[in-house]
Design an enzyme around this catalytic site. Structure first.
Site, PDB file in Angstrom:
ATOM      1  N   ARG A   1      16.231  -6.828  -5.702  1.00  0.00           N
ATOM      2  CA  ARG A   1      16.295  -8.108  -6.420  1.00  0.00           C
ATOM      3  C   ARG A   1      15.720  -7.986  -7.824  1.00  0.00           C
ATOM      4  NH1 ARG A   1      13.986 -12.139  -1.962  1.00  0.00           N
ATOM      5  NH2 ARG A   1      12.435 -10.501  -1.994  1.00  0.00           N
TER       6      ARG A   1
ATOM      7  N   GLU B   1      -5.757   4.907  12.008  1.00  0.00           N
ATOM      8  CA  GLU B   1      -5.502   5.167  10.586  1.00  0.00           C
ATOM      9  C   GLU B   1      -6.741   4.843   9.763  1.00  0.00           C
ATOM     10  OE1 GLU B   1      -1.170   4.439   9.264  1.00  0.00           O
ATOM     11  OE2 GLU B   1      -1.674   2.792  10.601  1.00  0.00           O
TER      12      GLU B   1
ATOM     13  N   HIS C   1       6.666   3.044  17.688  1.00  0.00           N
ATOM     14  CA  HIS C   1       6.183   4.426  17.607  1.00  0.00           C
ATOM     15  C   HIS C   1       5.448   4.859  18.882  1.00  0.00           C
ATOM     16  CE1 HIS C   1       7.247   3.966  13.522  1.00  0.00           C
ATOM     17  NE2 HIS C   1       6.102   3.579  13.041  1.00  0.00           N
TER      18      HIS C   1
ATOM     19  N   LYS D   1      -6.033  -0.006  12.106  1.00  0.00           N
ATOM     20  CA  LYS D   1      -6.124   0.299  10.669  1.00  0.00           C
ATOM     21  C   LYS D   1      -7.596   0.311  10.265  1.00  0.00           C
ATOM     22  CE  LYS D   1      -1.648  -0.399   9.280  1.00  0.00           C
ATOM     23  NZ  LYS D   1      -0.873   0.729   8.778  1.00  0.00           N
TER      24      LYS D   1
HETATM   25  C1  BG6 Z   1       4.802   2.575   9.861  1.00  0.00           C
HETATM   26  C2  BG6 Z   1       3.889   1.382   9.982  1.00  0.00           C
HETATM   27  O1  BG6 Z   1       5.936   2.395  10.623  1.00  0.00           O
HETATM   28  O2  BG6 Z   1       4.109   3.736  10.270  1.00  0.00           O
HETATM   29  C3  BG6 Z   1       2.629   1.598   9.166  1.00  0.00           C
HETATM   30  O3  BG6 Z   1       4.565   0.219   9.517  1.00  0.00           O
HETATM   31  C4  BG6 Z   1       1.964   2.893   9.543  1.00  0.00           C
HETATM   32  O4  BG6 Z   1       1.727   0.501   9.321  1.00  0.00           O
HETATM   33  C5  BG6 Z   1       2.969   4.044   9.486  1.00  0.00           C
HETATM   34  O5  BG6 Z   1       0.916   3.137   8.633  1.00  0.00           O
HETATM   35  C6  BG6 Z   1       2.353   5.321   9.977  1.00  0.00           C
HETATM   36  O6  BG6 Z   1       3.226   6.394   9.815  1.00  0.00           O
HETATM   37  P1  BG6 Z   1       2.721   7.843   9.395  1.00  0.00           P
HETATM   38  O7  BG6 Z   1       3.905   8.708   9.545  1.00  0.00           O
HETATM   39  O8  BG6 Z   1       2.239   7.708   7.985  1.00  0.00           O
HETATM   40  O9  BG6 Z   1       1.609   8.169  10.319  1.00  0.00           O
END
Ligand code: BG6
Length: 494
Positions: A55, A227, A251, A341
């Site tokens: 956009r 994370e 995931h 997180k």
């Molecule tokens: C994403 C999530 O799909 O995967 C994120 O939306 C997350 O919140 C990320 O941080 C993690 O992926 P990777 O490959 O960086 O560990």
């Protein structure tokens, strides 16, 4: 799975990527860097164009400069070569603005190439606008490709696909109006990670592990994905999504599936998908009234002050769920999945924790239980570890836990491909093996948990950024008679 001949096929495949949401986080952080890396390794089609669209209006030059800053600030020469493939056309796929310009440009490119091109539509946009995007893409016949039946467009969609079971079904029927199954690539980038694929080799390419991966031997399974980073600039998306929808439903359920599924007949996409779906379908639903017994949810302190987050937000940035599979192999084995997180570190692992067996001959030689564990580690370093018991050197018999490790970086001197690099190549090739199919079954597990959480059960706990999560999660494990094994079993330390 890509074989050398597949790479040749990819290179000969005249391709146009249309990236919707090209200025967004995903495109800038994952897609363009992966495409640039593939270009540097000479793995992209010889005839390739990338139509970037969003956009926000930019000239092609301005978009290229902006992308270069995030992708290749110090690689001017190689970037120059790659950037020539990128064109920018402003459009709004949810409001149906300017899509005709994309259609016109595709027709021109096809004329210039004097052949059929493979069009790949990549939706790197907010999932909330998928439905409108499908409709508008359909209106402009972008789903048709170049009208030769076997060369229809492909569409790549990011998770989360839907918000709950009902919305995922609505989206399924919307997308099915315009795209056939073979055209749809639902990305779960965890499936593109080399270490995740290696779980298949570990389980089904060796003889010695598979016989003990079942409820006769395994006491519990722990899947951890923590994370260090927070939500960065994604407050608007994350606050509506939360950890359960952002990573557990997709995931972590895929990790669970690969860690526990039966051996597929082949690694063709139908057989592999079938095995993964069987696991997701076998997850026992947690009744709303049991949510307090089976889950913990928490938010990091300070989350409500993040940009674009509701100051009264109840969104979880940490989730823990205890699941059971209703199948013969894993009956009664608790599976603990947790993610969060702003925790103390980046860890992604699956740990099979074995039952503790009292070995009579050693009865007098250990004070603490020392069960065996198998750790499959994706982060911080990739590898597989086995914790076993060994006799400590010395005159007396003393047993101690030790680790046997296979570490990728020690055994191979080739770096792992980034997950997106691998998956983008598979999309060009048309290989759906590492993509997900129908997602309804996973939402059926998530929905009752979500409902309980939305009604305040269990209450939202809090945790300090930089910790390993809320106290409630440790207390939960203590009540279960266990401790968290990750990160204490971290292997392949640097
Ligand atoms: C994403 C999530 O799909 O995967 C994120 O939306 C997350 O919140 C990320 O941080 C993690 O992926 P990777 O490959 O960086 O560990």
């Amino acid at each position: 799975m890509a074989l050398p001949k597949d790479i040749e096929k990819i290179k000969k495949q005249a391709t146009v990527f249309v990236i919707f949401g090209a200025t967004g986080n995903l495109a800038q952080k994952k897609l363009f860097p992966s495409m640039f890396a593939l270009d540097k390794s000479d793995l992209l089609p010889e005839k390739l164009k990338i139509i970037a669209t969003s956009r926000t209006s930019h000239s092609t030059q301005k978009f290229q400069d902006l992308t270069r800053e995030s992708v290749a600030p110090n690689d001017a020469k190689k970037w120059q070569n790659f950037s020539q493939k990128i064109e920018f056309i402003p459009s709004d796929v949810s409001e149906n603005k300017n899509l005709d310009k994309i259609t016109t440009r595709l027709t021109e490119i096809e004329k210039e190439a004097a052949s059929c091109i493979k069009v790949i539509l990549y939706l790197a946009i907010a999932p909330t606008i998928y439905e409108d995007a499908f409709k508008n893409i359909g209106k402009h016949k972008l789903n048709f490709g170049c009208l030769v039946h076997k060369n229809r467009s492909r569409i790549v969609i990011e998770k989360p696909f839907g918000y709950d079971f009902a919305s995922s079904q609505r989206l399924n029927s919307q997308i099915a109006r315009f795209f056939e199954k073979e055209q749809i690539f639902r990305i779960d980038h965890f499936l593109g990670k080399g270490t995740v694929q290696n779980i298949l080799a570990f389980r089904f390419g060796n003889e010695i592990f598979e016989p003990v991966l079942n409820n006769d031997y395994v006491d519990n399974i722990q899947i951890t994905f923590t994370e260090y980073g927070g939500i960065e600039k994604r407050g608007a998306f994350y606050d509506k999504t939360g950890a359960l929808r952002d990573v557990v439903q997709n995931h972590l359920f895929q990790l669970l599936a690969i860690a526990t599924m039966e051996e597929p007949q082949s690694f063709g996409h139908e057989d592999f998908r079938k095995r993964r779906i069987e696991i997701i379908q076998s997850i026992k639903k947690i009744a709303k009234s049991d949510a307090e017994k089976f889950t913990v949810r928490a938010q990091y302190e300070g989350y409500r002050n993040e940009e674009n987050v509701d100051p009264k937000s109840q969104t979880e940035t940490y989730a823990l769920v205890k699941l059971f599979l209703d199948n013969k192999r894993w009956q009664n084995v608790p599976i603990y999945i947790r993610t969060g997180k702003k925790l103390a570190g980046d860890v992604a692992s699956i740990i099979y924790s074995f039952k503790e067996v009292k070995h009579k001959v050693f009865e007098n030689f250990w004070q603490n239980p020392m069960p065996n564990h198998i750790t499959i580690q994706i982060k911080p370093a990739e590898g597989i570890g086995i914790r076993l018991v060994a006799k400590k050197p010395g005159m007396t018999t003393q047993l101690e836990p030790v680790d046997m490790e296979f570490c990728y970086r020690r055994s191979f001197d080739i770096p792992q491909l980034d997950a997106y690099e691998r998956l983008l190549m598979d999309v060009i090739l048309g290989d759906q093996t590492l993509f997900i199919g129908e997602v309804g079954a996973s939402w059926k597990v998530i929905d009752p948990i979500r409902e309980a959480w939305d009604s305040g059960k269990p209450p939202l706990a809090t945790y300090k950024p930089g910790s390993w999560g809320p106290q409630e999660a440790d207390q939960f494990m203590m009540r279960e008679g266990h401790v968290w094994l990750a990160p204490y079993l971290t292997i392949c330390k640097i």
